[in-house]
Enzyme design. Structure first.
Site, PDB file in Angstrom:
ATOM      1  N   SER A  43      -3.024 -43.490  19.766  1.00 48.09           N
ATOM      2  CA  SER A  43      -2.894 -42.024  19.825  1.00 48.09           C
ATOM      3  C   SER A  43      -1.444 -41.566  19.809  1.00 48.09           C
ATOM      4  O   SER A  43      -1.143 -40.440  19.401  1.00 48.09           O
ATOM      5  CB  SER A  43      -3.522 -41.486  21.116  1.00 48.09           C
ATOM      6  OG  SER A  43      -4.890 -41.655  21.083  1.00 48.09           O
ATOM      7  N   TRP A  46      -0.037 -39.931  16.930  1.00 45.85           N
ATOM      8  CA  TRP A  46      -0.742 -38.712  16.517  1.00 45.85           C
ATOM      9  C   TRP A  46      -0.358 -37.494  17.336  1.00 45.85           C
ATOM     10  O   TRP A  46      -0.769 -36.372  17.026  1.00 45.85           O
ATOM     11  CB  TRP A  46      -2.260 -38.920  16.647  1.00 45.85           C
ATOM     12  CG  TRP A  46      -2.846 -39.874  15.677  1.00 45.85           C
ATOM     13  CD1 TRP A  46      -2.253 -40.992  15.141  1.00 45.85           C
ATOM     14  CD2 TRP A  46      -4.158 -39.824  15.106  1.00 45.85           C
ATOM     15  NE1 TRP A  46      -3.119 -41.617  14.295  1.00 45.85           N
ATOM     16  CE2 TRP A  46      -4.295 -40.926  14.251  1.00 45.85           C
ATOM     17  CE3 TRP A  46      -5.227 -38.944  15.252  1.00 45.85           C
ATOM     18  CZ2 TRP A  46      -5.466 -41.184  13.541  1.00 45.85           C
ATOM     19  CZ3 TRP A  46      -6.395 -39.203  14.549  1.00 45.85           C
ATOM     20  CH2 TRP A  46      -6.512 -40.308  13.703  1.00 45.85           C
ATOM     21  N   ALA A  47       0.403 -37.714  18.401  1.00 50.94           N
ATOM     22  CA  ALA A  47       0.704 -36.587  19.299  1.00 50.94           C
ATOM     23  C   ALA A  47       1.503 -35.523  18.549  1.00 50.94           C
ATOM     24  O   ALA A  47       2.396 -35.836  17.772  1.00 50.94           O
ATOM     25  CB  ALA A  47       1.476 -37.076  20.518  1.00 50.94           C
ATOM     26  N   GLY A  50       4.176 -32.233  22.161  1.00 46.59           N
ATOM     27  CA  GLY A  50       5.419 -32.710  22.739  1.00 46.59           C
ATOM     28  C   GLY A  50       5.266 -33.322  24.115  1.00 46.59           C
ATOM     29  O   GLY A  50       4.194 -33.819  24.478  1.00 46.59           O
ATOM     30  N   GLU A 114       3.020 -24.308  26.159  1.00 42.14           N
ATOM     31  CA  GLU A 114       1.604 -24.643  25.958  1.00 42.14           C
ATOM     32  C   GLU A 114       0.790 -24.123  27.137  1.00 42.14           C
ATOM     33  O   GLU A 114       1.354 -23.720  28.165  1.00 42.14           O
ATOM     34  CB  GLU A 114       1.435 -26.159  25.800  1.00 42.14           C
ATOM     35  CG  GLU A 114       2.019 -26.665  24.480  1.00 42.14           C
ATOM     36  CD  GLU A 114       1.825 -28.153  24.249  1.00 42.14           C
ATOM     37  OE1 GLU A 114       1.456 -28.870  25.191  1.00 42.14           O
ATOM     38  OE2 GLU A 114       2.060 -28.598  23.110  1.00 42.14           O
ATOM     39  N   HIS A 238     -10.217 -30.700  23.547  1.00 42.01           N
ATOM     40  CA  HIS A 238      -9.139 -29.808  23.088  1.00 42.01           C
ATOM     41  C   HIS A 238      -9.792 -28.610  22.426  1.00 42.01           C
ATOM     42  O   HIS A 238     -10.712 -28.761  21.622  1.00 42.01           O
ATOM     43  CB  HIS A 238      -8.235 -30.547  22.104  1.00 42.01           C
ATOM     44  CG  HIS A 238      -6.915 -29.872  21.876  1.00 42.01           C
ATOM     45  ND1 HIS A 238      -6.803 -28.661  21.241  1.00 42.01           N
ATOM     46  CD2 HIS A 238      -5.651 -30.235  22.227  1.00 42.01           C
ATOM     47  CE1 HIS A 238      -5.527 -28.310  21.195  1.00 42.01           C
ATOM     48  NE2 HIS A 238      -4.801 -29.249  21.790  1.00 42.01           N
ATOM     49  N   ARG A 285      -6.845 -25.901  29.289  1.00 37.68           N
ATOM     50  CA  ARG A 285      -7.742 -26.292  28.202  1.00 37.68           C
ATOM     51  C   ARG A 285      -9.228 -26.226  28.510  1.00 37.68           C
ATOM     52  O   ARG A 285     -10.034 -25.912  27.651  1.00 37.68           O
ATOM     53  CB  ARG A 285      -7.460 -27.752  27.861  1.00 37.68           C
ATOM     54  CG  ARG A 285      -6.408 -27.846  26.867  1.00 37.68           C
ATOM     55  CD  ARG A 285      -6.146 -29.248  26.501  1.00 37.68           C
ATOM     56  NE  ARG A 285      -4.824 -29.188  25.898  1.00 37.68           N
ATOM     57  CZ  ARG A 285      -4.076 -30.217  25.621  1.00 37.68           C
ATOM     58  NH1 ARG A 285      -4.529 -31.421  25.870  1.00 37.68           N
ATOM     59  NH2 ARG A 285      -2.909 -30.061  25.078  1.00 37.68           N
ATOM     60  N   HIS A 346     -10.671 -34.966  23.334  1.00 46.94           N
ATOM     61  CA  HIS A 346      -9.238 -35.134  23.060  1.00 46.94           C
ATOM     62  C   HIS A 346      -8.558 -36.164  23.967  1.00 46.94           C
ATOM     63  O   HIS A 346      -7.701 -36.908  23.530  1.00 46.94           O
ATOM     64  CB  HIS A 346      -8.560 -33.778  23.222  1.00 46.94           C
ATOM     65  CG  HIS A 346      -7.086 -33.797  22.972  1.00 46.94           C
ATOM     66  ND1 HIS A 346      -6.543 -34.098  21.748  1.00 46.94           N
ATOM     67  CD2 HIS A 346      -6.026 -33.539  23.803  1.00 46.94           C
ATOM     68  CE1 HIS A 346      -5.224 -34.022  21.817  1.00 46.94           C
ATOM     69  NE2 HIS A 346      -4.885 -33.699  23.045  1.00 46.94           N
ATOM     70  N   ARG A 381      -6.217 -32.558  32.482  1.00 45.11           N
ATOM     71  CA  ARG A 381      -4.803 -32.829  32.221  1.00 45.11           C
ATOM     72  C   ARG A 381      -4.093 -31.575  31.724  1.00 45.11           C
ATOM     73  O   ARG A 381      -4.576 -30.884  30.823  1.00 45.11           O
ATOM     74  CB  ARG A 381      -4.669 -33.917  31.161  1.00 45.11           C
ATOM     75  CG  ARG A 381      -3.242 -34.158  30.702  1.00 45.11           C
ATOM     76  CD  ARG A 381      -3.163 -35.327  29.770  1.00 45.11           C
ATOM     77  NE  ARG A 381      -3.772 -35.061  28.500  1.00 45.11           N
ATOM     78  CZ  ARG A 381      -3.133 -34.594  27.433  1.00 45.11           C
ATOM     79  NH1 ARG A 381      -1.840 -34.278  27.519  1.00 45.11           N
ATOM     80  NH2 ARG A 381      -3.758 -34.415  26.301  1.00 45.11           N
ATOM     81  N   LEU A 387       1.961 -38.082  27.405  1.00 45.98           N
ATOM     82  CA  LEU A 387       3.024 -38.985  26.927  1.00 45.98           C
ATOM     83  C   LEU A 387       3.972 -39.263  28.089  1.00 45.98           C
ATOM     84  O   LEU A 387       4.417 -40.384  28.308  1.00 45.98           O
ATOM     85  CB  LEU A 387       3.777 -38.344  25.761  1.00 45.98           C
ATOM     86  CG  LEU A 387       3.061 -38.381  24.405  1.00 45.98           C
ATOM     87  CD1 LEU A 387       3.824 -37.560  23.377  1.00 45.98           C
ATOM     88  CD2 LEU A 387       2.885 -39.807  23.905  1.00 45.98           C
TER      89      LEU A 387
END
Ligand code: FAD
Ligand code: SIN
Length: 528
Positions: A43, A46-47, A50, A114, A238, A285, A346, A381, A387
């Site tokens: 993954s 693919w992020a 950030g 975000e 997501h 989310r 997600h 999360r 990350l």
């Protein structure tokens, strides 16, 4: 079978968590890193959005900690949240040293915004941050003489005390058995310490933003070896995955909403998020995904619209160049028109229980990143915190191993993999059929809105499939597809069991049978 490959430390996974750990160990130890396909297939690459870090003047650690706890509906472990948030600026500095070309504004990183964050806090490389991070970490690992990177090695199970030539029940982990894709044979890798960095389990669901290999292998392996797992019911959906019948798992980053994108009903153009939450599109989310799911079901829609065209072509070209290009290739011009989106699985918030040093329950076994449950994310999360978790816990594992090296005994002789009683399968169709079936019932029965009855239906199917897949596993030679199917089913079982155990709605676990949140936040911990 060839002799065991032995190194000081074995790391399973070549994403952000695994490579961070490797780079922090390699100056003192010989490190082997295994990946089940190409090194960049996890993954991490693919992020998009950030990495969250407190860098804006006026922002504070307290605020990032608070936002993380609010998103996580109080199920987070405060000490872990503090540990990760306070180490974030240092992690960004190290990535910069490794050459990650973060977007800059003057001398400081450009920060985007975000959902759930009360400040601009997201360090990024355009809208493809993960790719830049993967390239930097992998380049550094490839250049290090003490790191051996081995792709196409699909781990089957951990080698533990019960695999020792002189059997012992101590639960110590000595490495792993893995299928070499080139030969189809199972090889043994041993080490004084093993780190699981195998990523999440998104592909348990029919629709997921995660790559094909996100089948929960590390979680299933740790569970089978005797480690506890926690909060597996907390599967994150997501809100904005592209709705396209050909391209099923392309994410539209949350930063699009962070930079002013609106969610609209397709026919009327009505902006519905303010009806659900005062933070509108920037609510956490779980809230946005549930609102979209609600509107889709209420109105019988296939998708809703995400529109940022009002920000103008220059702004969009500058902030979202990769997403814009991808969409143009599919006939959507996001500078002029809205993007059709649906929620999709997600992120796996739950996982292998670890402590602040990345230690699991089993001696010499560590875990970091999406396969672990550190206490950071709680019931949901916060965007761009994952990350970050990989960097902080990849380093924490490395530090603990280094500080306790003398306490880690060298591996004893381990028995080779026994293939004497199995044959090649002549019924590969069984794997494909079961794989699809699991993903379909998980989507339909264990999705964004749950009920006890639907969870029990899923559990019933899992029981039936468990007999069939165990029987298959016992008789046929292991293949990468069979390994993933077995892990997918094991992970699905852990998710459903955890969801049935939680008699409330909290964060990502929302059930119509228990819509209220209980006063006390308690982890769902499953003991093997
Ligand atoms: P991964 O990067 O997934 O790596 C897993 C590794 O384990 C791979 O090398 C794989 O080959 C290996 N592996 C797995 N099973 C086996 C096996 N059986 N044998 C051998 N090797 C195995 N998070 C953010 O913080 N910010 C973002 O902007 C962001 N955007 C995202 C966008 C998308 C589309 C997705 C899917 C996720 C995003 N995330 C984001 C989440 C984040 O990318 C992941 O949580 C994180 O990269 C996980 O890193 P990891 O090192 O734990 O695992
Ligand atoms: C995104 O860019 O929306 C993903 C961010 C994340 O998963 O943290």
């Amino acid at each position: 079978m060839p002799d065991a490959h032995t190194s000081d430390i074995l790391i399973i996974g070549s994403g952000a968590a695994g490579l961070t750990a490797a780079l922090n160990l390699a100056d003192h130890f010989k490190v082997t890193v295994l990946a089940k396909g190409r090194l960049d297939e996890g993954s991490t690459a693919w992020a998009q959005g950030g990495i969250a870090a407190v860098l804006e003047p006026g922002d504070t650690f307290e605020s990032h900690i608070n936002d993380t706890m609010i998103a996580g509906a109080g199920l987070n472990d405060l000490a872990t949240v503090e540990f990760v948030v306070e180490n974030a600026p240092k992690a960004i500095a190290r990535l910069t040293e490794l050459g990650v070309p973060f977007n800059m504004e003057g001398n400081a990183p450009h920060l985007t915004r975000e959902g759930g964050h009360s400040h601009r806090r997201i360090v990024h490389v355009d809208d493809a941050t993960g790719h830049a991070v993967q390239v930097a970490l992998q380049t550094a690992a490839e250049a290090h003489p003490n790191i051996r990177l081995i792709p196409d090695m699909v781990c089957v199970d951990l080698a533990t005390s019960k695999h020792e030539e002189r059997y012992s029940g101590a639960g110590h982990v000595w490495g792993v058995y893995a299928v070499n894709r080139a030969t189809g044979r199972v090889e043994l890798f041993t080490a004084r310490a093993t780190i699981l960095a195998t990523g999440g389990a998104g592909r348990t669901y029919l629709f997921s933003t995660a790559p094909r290999g996100a089948t929960g292998d590390g979680i299933a392996m740790a569970w089978r070896a005797g480690a506890r797992v926690s909060n597996m019911e907390m599967m994150q959906f997501h809100p904005t995955c592209l709705y396209n019948l050909d391209v099923k798992n392309f994410l539209i980053t949350e930063a699009v909403r962070g930079e002013g994108g609106h969610l609209l009903l397709p026919d009327s153009g009505y902006r519905f998020m303010p009806d659900f939450d005062p933070r509108a599109e920037l609510a956490p989310r779980d809230i946005v995904a549930r609102a979209i799911d609600h509107e889709i079901k209420r109105l019988g829609l296939d998708y809703v619209h995400l529109d940022i065209s009002h920000r103008g072509a220059d702004f969009i070209n500058e902030h979202f160049p990769n997403i814009k290009e991808k969409l143009l290739g599919l006939g959507i011009d996001m500078t002029k028109e809205p993007i059709p989106v649906v929620p999709a699985q997600h992120y796996t918030c739950g996982g292998i229980v670890i402590d602040i040093d990345g230690r699991t329950d089993l001696p010499a076994l560590y875990a970091a990143g999406e396969c672990s449950e550190s206490g950071l994310h709680g019931a949901n999360r916060l965007a761009s915190n994952s990350l970050l978790e990989c960097f902080v816990f990849g380093e924490a594992c490395a530090r603990h191993i280094t500080d306790h090296w003398e306490d880690l005994p060298p591996p004893p002789r381990i028995r080779p993999w026994d293939e004497s009683r199995v044959t090649d399968s002549d019924e590969e169709v069984v794997i494909k059929q079961n794989w699809t079936e699991i993903r379909r019932f998980m989507w339909n029965y264990v999705g964004i809105v749950r009920t006890t009855k639907r969870l029990e239906r899923a559990q019933h199917r899992i029981r039936m499939l468990t007999d069939e897949i165990n029987d298959y596993y016992g008789h046929f030679r292991v293949t990468p597809d069979l390994i993933e199917l077995r892990n997918l089913l094991q992970t699905a079982e852990l998710i459903v069991r955890s969801a049935l155990h939680r008699k409330e709605s909290r964060g990502l676990h929302y059930t119509l049978d228990y819509p209220e949140m209980l006063p006390e936040a308690i982890d769902t911990v499953l003991v093997p």
